[in-house]
Design a protein around this motif. Sequence first.
Motif: not given
Length: 455
Positions: A372-387
């Motif tokens: 799931a996209i969390v940051c629409r500006c930078e296309n950052v996913t929930a998975g990337s944030i957890r990592e």
Amino acid sequence: MSDVASPRIVIVGAGPAGIRAAATLVDAGFHPIVIDEGQRAGGQIYRRPPAGFTRTPQQLYGSEAAKARALHSLFDRLVEERRLTHRASSSVIAAHQGMLHVLAEHGVQMIGYDRLILATGASDRIAPVPGWQNAGVYSLGAAQIALKAQGVALGRRIVLMGSGPLLTLVGAQLVKAGADVVAVLDTSPWRQQLRGLWDLAARPAVALRGLVMRARLGGRYHAGVTLERIEANGSGVVVVRWRDAGERQHLTSCDMVGMGWHLRAETHLADLAGCTFAYDEQWRQWLPKADQVGRAGNGVYLAGDGVRLLGADGAEIAGRLAAAACLADLGHPMPSVGAELLKLKRLKRFARGLAIAFPWPEAMARALPGDAIVCRCENVTAGSIRESVERGGGDANRVKSLSRVGMGRCQGRYCQLAAVELVAAKAGCNPGAVGRFRGQAPVRPAPVGAFLQEG
């Protein structure tokens, strides 16, 4: 009062708080500068349409039409009498050492101040839903602006989702305007909403108006829903998948989605102006600290939803209080504020009721799927944030630097609250322990060429 002797007082924002602050200062003999992004004063709640617009104030503002007209005429009169300076269509993009960097049509200008009143208001508080990055998804505020400023609905078949009074208000306004609103999806269950009734009774007339608007939505309104996904094709959104309070699944076709969970305070300028912040458990966000009349220190005063989420009536009171505090600090007689403080107490109780009845969906944010996209500006996913938490720990700015969440043009206005929930869940701590994204200038996107014309 002599211009030479007058301190430079600047007000940022020409909504209810900024207008009342300006009027209070003018009555005391000062000539403030009011800077606002809008072409005409009024703010978001009392936003004015372009000249020649045919809808009446009653159609635009409903029960608040008289208040809107009073504020508009007051500000316009002060401008016409040249008792204040109005810098319209101008955006303050930085504040540093008593100077504001103001982006206007002809570039960036520097405006100095001795006293600064920030009445920057609030914007939609957004919780990501899988698929919200697709074309055709807007904030509730954007839908309301389009309706007020241009008299248009942003879709032919509309689904609204979120929670809070703005969800009901925008839904009722769109229905009244003839738009096809097929569903209004509220993530707050009925039992949760009932828990806020005691505090909402502090303003019974306002609470009753909300119930009347809710009734007008009829069968479109659903409480206690679970939002699963917004689906789209090459042209934009087509379906919203959701489950009702009884766990029955629904697929609602649409070509526009409006979303929002009440409000988030606009605090970027307060950050750059050196204000201190504290995490507010009630609103699940970081808010600048100020005393009961708006003093934030270092000649800075805060008013309106940028410091306390109390709505338009609260903003008017807070604007008068901030200006009164400014006058007192300048050695002038402070207007009596006892009545305003009593009203503010009642408004705070009502706001507490709203926060209880329509809470931020922290569990939904923490349970976002990895893709799931969390940051629409930078296309950052929930998975990337957890990592990023696994690599760098549970600090907001460390996660920001590793994942780029909050580094886009909105500077975390839409993604920060959900990102912090994800970090807190992964790190096993409270969101207040995660911290907040540091404010960066410019606080709004600005063309490089504007700085070449800086003066």
